[in-house]
Design an enzyme around this catalytic site. Sequence first.
Site, PDB file in Angstrom:
ATOM      1  N   MET A   1      -7.353  -0.850   7.073  1.00 24.18           N
ATOM      2  CA  MET A   1      -6.432  -0.305   6.053  1.00 24.18           C
ATOM      3  C   MET A   1      -6.093  -1.858   5.644  1.00 24.18           C
ATOM      4  SD  MET A   1      -4.023   2.901   7.933  1.00 24.18           S
ATOM      5  CE  MET A   1      -4.119   2.103   9.527  1.00 24.18           C
ATOM      6  N   CYS A   2      -4.914  -1.671   4.626  1.00 26.25           N
ATOM      7  CA  CYS A   2      -4.472  -2.789   3.957  1.00 26.25           C
ATOM      8  C   CYS A   2      -3.695  -3.784   4.606  1.00 26.25           C
ATOM      9  CB  CYS A   2      -3.697  -2.134   2.885  1.00 26.25           C
ATOM     10  SG  CYS A   2      -4.465  -0.955   1.588  1.00 26.25           S
ATOM     11  N   GLN A   3      -3.255  -4.882   3.892  1.00 27.64           N
ATOM     12  CA  GLN A   3      -2.150  -5.678   4.614  1.00 27.64           C
ATOM     13  C   GLN A   3      -1.090  -6.021   3.583  1.00 27.64           C
ATOM     14  OE1 GLN A   3      -3.287  -8.840   7.133  1.00 27.64           O
ATOM     15  NE2 GLN A   3      -4.677  -7.727   8.330  1.00 27.64           N
TER      16      GLN A   3
END
Length: 264
Positions: free
Chosen positions: A1-3
């Site tokens: 997933m994103c950060q």
Amino acid sequence: MCQLLAMNSSKPANLGFSFSGFAERGGRTGEHKDGWGIAFHTKDECQIFADHLPCIASPLAASIKQQPLKASNVIAHIRKATQGRIARENCHPFKRQLWGRTWTFAHNGDLKEFAPAAGAYTPEGDTDSERAFCYLLSRLGQRFAAQPAREVLYAELSLLAEEIAAHGTFNFILSDGDTLFAHCSTKLHYVLRAYPFSVAKLIDCDLSIDFSQHNHLDDHIAVIATEPLTSNEAWTAFQPGELKMFGAGRVQFEAAPLPLAVGF
């Protein structure tokens, strides 16, 4: 997933050092190659820079690292797509107006089957993240005709975050340019920088900085990130389900995370 990466400061500050390490995770030390964005809340306006290219390959990101704006609130995001196309309109942070203020939002997670009824705000892209942002602001606008006291807003955001997190992972950063809210669903960390300032070393690249050469005695800066960015600072982990409110570079309000339901 994103950060996620964010900063809340008592005075306009430069996030270039932290962003330099964070950007490395956008394709070099991390797999988040599906776009990036950064929002700067200055005294008079909010500017967002974003690109669908990987952060490490984006000329725009390179210019931000070299000459970042000074701001009291900054939100940055590097994307690994789970829902939505790889496109500029799906890059976080997202921006909308509420109560005469500009709000920005970035999300790390994946919300399954989250399809709320249409509200006052409509997504421009096709991500679950922007749908969640629009839902948050629509509900807040329905609940309050004008911006409430920060403690009241915090309590309402806690309830909305719990509601949305029932659909999946919901780590997010939200700011109106004055106050910054950070919610942890699974993973989020923060560090508070104040006098006496010291030297910090980035984890993702060979870069260090002596903050004592760049800050004054009364400066206070809070930096929030999905994973710690430096190897020699005391980062604190959020608890799952926890919402923190930051103002003037300090934690202004926090509460114990809501207990998880137990099945039998």
